[in-house]
Design a protein around this motif. Structure first.
Motif, PDB file in Angstrom:
ATOM      1  N   ALA A  17      49.373   1.800  21.843  1.00 24.90           N
ATOM      2  CA  ALA A  17      49.170   1.556  20.414  1.00 24.90           C
ATOM      3  C   ALA A  17      49.224   0.059  20.105  1.00 24.90           C
ATOM      4  CB  ALA A  17      50.235   2.297  19.604  1.00 24.90           C
ATOM      5  N   LEU A  18      50.138  -0.660  20.762  1.00 19.67           N
ATOM      6  CA  LEU A  18      50.219  -2.112  20.579  1.00 19.67           C
ATOM      7  C   LEU A  18      48.947  -2.797  21.050  1.00 19.67           C
ATOM      8  CD1 LEU A  18      53.888  -2.822  21.764  1.00 19.67           C
ATOM      9  CD2 LEU A  18      52.996  -3.075  19.442  1.00 19.67           C
ATOM     10  N   ALA A  19      48.427  -2.359  22.204  1.00 17.04           N
ATOM     11  CA  ALA A  19      47.204  -2.950  22.751  1.00 17.04           C
ATOM     12  C   ALA A  19      46.018  -2.706  21.825  1.00 17.04           C
ATOM     13  CB  ALA A  19      46.908  -2.378  24.136  1.00 17.04           C
ATOM     14  N   GLU A  20      45.931  -1.501  21.290  1.00 14.85           N
ATOM     15  CA  GLU A  20      44.825  -1.182  20.386  1.00 14.85           C
ATOM     16  C   GLU A  20      44.937  -1.982  19.091  1.00 14.85           C
ATOM     17  OE1 GLU A  20      45.191   3.027  20.161  1.00 14.85           O
ATOM     18  OE2 GLU A  20      44.015   3.374  21.999  1.00 14.85           O
ATOM     19  N   ALA A  21      46.165  -2.215  18.623  1.00 20.85           N
ATOM     20  CA  ALA A  21      46.369  -3.030  17.423  1.00 20.85           C
ATOM     21  C   ALA A  21      45.950  -4.472  17.672  1.00 20.85           C
ATOM     22  CB  ALA A  21      47.836  -2.969  16.987  1.00 20.85           C
ATOM     23  N   VAL A  45      54.999  -3.697  33.652  1.00 21.80           N
ATOM     24  CA  VAL A  45      55.469  -2.317  33.492  1.00 21.80           C
ATOM     25  C   VAL A  45      54.498  -1.513  32.642  1.00 21.80           C
ATOM     26  CG1 VAL A  45      57.284  -0.882  32.493  1.00 21.80           C
ATOM     27  CG2 VAL A  45      57.898  -2.912  33.828  1.00 21.80           C
ATOM     28  N   ASP A  46      54.016  -2.118  31.567  1.00 21.40           N
ATOM     29  CA  ASP A  46      53.154  -1.395  30.635  1.00 21.40           C
ATOM     30  C   ASP A  46      51.859  -0.922  31.288  1.00 21.40           C
ATOM     31  OD1 ASP A  46      55.008  -1.642  28.653  1.00 21.40           O
ATOM     32  OD2 ASP A  46      53.969  -3.233  27.562  1.00 21.40           O
ATOM     33  N   MET A  47      51.327  -1.682  32.226  1.00 19.76           N
ATOM     34  CA  MET A  47      50.109  -1.240  32.902  1.00 19.76           C
ATOM     35  C   MET A  47      50.313   0.125  33.549  1.00 19.76           C
ATOM     36  SD  MET A  47      48.175  -4.497  34.625  1.00 19.76           S
ATOM     37  CE  MET A  47      49.585  -5.219  35.455  1.00 19.76           C
ATOM     38  N   GLY A  48      51.432   0.276  34.217  1.00 19.35           N
ATOM     39  CA  GLY A  48      51.721   1.545  34.875  1.00 19.35           C
ATOM     40  C   GLY A  48      52.068   2.642  33.897  1.00 19.35           C
ATOM     41  N   LEU A  90      47.986  -7.203  25.584  1.00 22.05           N
ATOM     42  CA  LEU A  90      49.399  -6.970  25.314  1.00 22.05           C
ATOM     43  C   LEU A  90      50.091  -8.312  25.074  1.00 22.05           C
ATOM     44  CD1 LEU A  90      49.866  -4.409  28.217  1.00 22.05           C
ATOM     45  CD2 LEU A  90      49.708  -3.841  25.796  1.00 22.05           C
ATOM     46  N   ALA A  91      49.451  -9.135  24.274  1.00 26.32           N
ATOM     47  CA  ALA A  91      49.879 -10.525  24.118  1.00 26.32           C
ATOM     48  C   ALA A  91      51.266 -10.675  23.518  1.00 26.32           C
ATOM     49  CB  ALA A  91      48.850 -11.281  23.267  1.00 26.32           C
ATOM     50  N   ARG A 117      53.418   3.952  23.274  1.00 24.15           N
ATOM     51  CA  ARG A 117      53.787   2.832  22.397  1.00 24.15           C
ATOM     52  C   ARG A 117      53.043   1.561  22.805  1.00 24.15           C
ATOM     53  NH1 ARG A 117      58.918   5.109  23.279  1.00 24.15           N
ATOM     54  NH2 ARG A 117      59.557   3.439  24.691  1.00 24.15           N
ATOM     55  N   ALA A 118      52.980   1.299  24.092  1.00 25.67           N
ATOM     56  CA  ALA A 118      52.283   0.104  24.576  1.00 25.67           C
ATOM     57  C   ALA A 118      50.784   0.210  24.315  1.00 25.67           C
ATOM     58  CB  ALA A 118      52.545  -0.084  26.078  1.00 25.67           C
TER      59      ALA A 118
END
Length: 230
Positions: free
Chosen positions: A210-214, A84-87, A74-75, A207-208
C-alpha cells in the motif's frame, strides 16, 4: 492508438492465462490448446505475440520482476526495510497474482525442457545487491557484509522456503516462513539501531504494498502537475 492498446491487452491476457495453466500443470504438461481456451483468443492471436510455447513460457518467467514494486517505490523506508519488504510483498503477491505464481512455478520446477530459468534469480540478486550496497553506504549494514554474496544467499534461501511452502501448504504459510527467514538473517546484516526498527511482523507485505502504491500515485500526480505547468 486504440489498436495498439487492444494488442497490449491481448498480450497481457495471453500471458496471464498461460501463467495459470503453467502453474496448474507445469511446463511439460501444459498445452497451447489449454492456454487458448483459458485466454479465449484465437491461435492466430497467440502466435502473433508468441512464436512458440517456449517463448510464451520465457515471457511468463521474465514477467516475475515486474510483479513486485522496485525498492525505489518504497522511498519512505530505510534500505534494510526495503530489503525485507521485497520478500514480504512477494509473499503477499503470491496469494493474489496468478502471473507471479506461474512465473515462480516455471522458475523453480525441474522438467525436461531446456528453458532458461536464470533471469529471475539474476534479477533478484542484482536488486538485492543494489539495496545492500546503498544500505552500506548509509551505515545501515554491518561492516563484514559482502553485498553480492549476501544477496545470493537471500535469493537462494527465499527460493528454498518458497518451494517448501508450495510443497507443504500450497503457499498458505509463505508469509510465516518469510518472517522466520528475515528474523534469523537480518541480525547478521543490519546494524543494531536499524534492526530494532525493522517491521517483520505479519501483514507487513500488504502494508508495504500500500505504501509503494501511494508513492507511485504521488509520483504520477506530481508528473501531471509538472506537465500542466509546462
Amino acid at each position: 492508438m486504440a489498436k495498439q492498446d487492444r494488442a497490449i491487452r491481448t498480450r497481457q491476457s495471453i500471458l496471464e492465462a498461460a501463467a495459470v495453466v503453467f502453474d496448474e500443470r507445469g511446463y511439460d504438461a501444459a498445452t497451447i490448446t489449454e492456454i487458448l481456451a483459458r485466454a479465449e483468443v484465437t491461435k492466430g492471436a497467440l502466435y502473433f505475440h508468441f512464436a512458440s510455447k517456449e517463448e510464451l513460457a520465457l515471457a511468463v518467467i521474465d514477467a516475475q520482476m515486474s510483479t513486485v514494486p522496485d525498492p525505489s517505490d518504497l522511498a519512505g523506508t530505510c534500505k534494510m526495510q526495503q530489503l525485507v519488504d521485497m520478500g514480504m510483498i512477494f509473499a503477499c503477491r503470491m496469494v493474489e497474482d496468478p502471473l507471479l505464481r506461474g512465473s515462480v512455478r516455471l522458475t523453480l520446477e525441474h522438467g525436461s525442457s531446456n528453458l532458461n530459468r536464470a533471469s529471475p534469480f539474476n534479477g533478484w540478486t542484482e536488486v538485492h545487491t543494489r539495496v545492500l550496497v546503498e544500505g552500506k553506504e548509509r551505515g545501515e549494514v554491518l561492516p563484514h557484509v559482502v553485498p553480492d554474496d549476501t544477496a545470493e544467499l537471500i535469493v537462494g534461501a527465499y527460493a528454498g522456503i518458497n518451494t517448501m511452502s508450495q510443497a507443504v501448504t500450497n503457499r498458505a504459510d509463505l508469509e510465516r516462513r518469510a518472517i522466520v527467514l528475515y528474523e534469523h538473517l537480518m541480525p547478521s546484516v543490519a546494524v543494531p539501531s536499524v534492526l530494532a526498527r525493522l517491521d517483520m511482523s505479519p501483514g507487513r507485505g500488504p502494508r508495504a504494498l500500500a505504501l509503494a502504491e501511494a508513492e507511485r500515485s504521488a509520483g504520477r500526480a506530481e508528473d501531471g502537475q509538472l506537465i500542466a505547468a509546462g
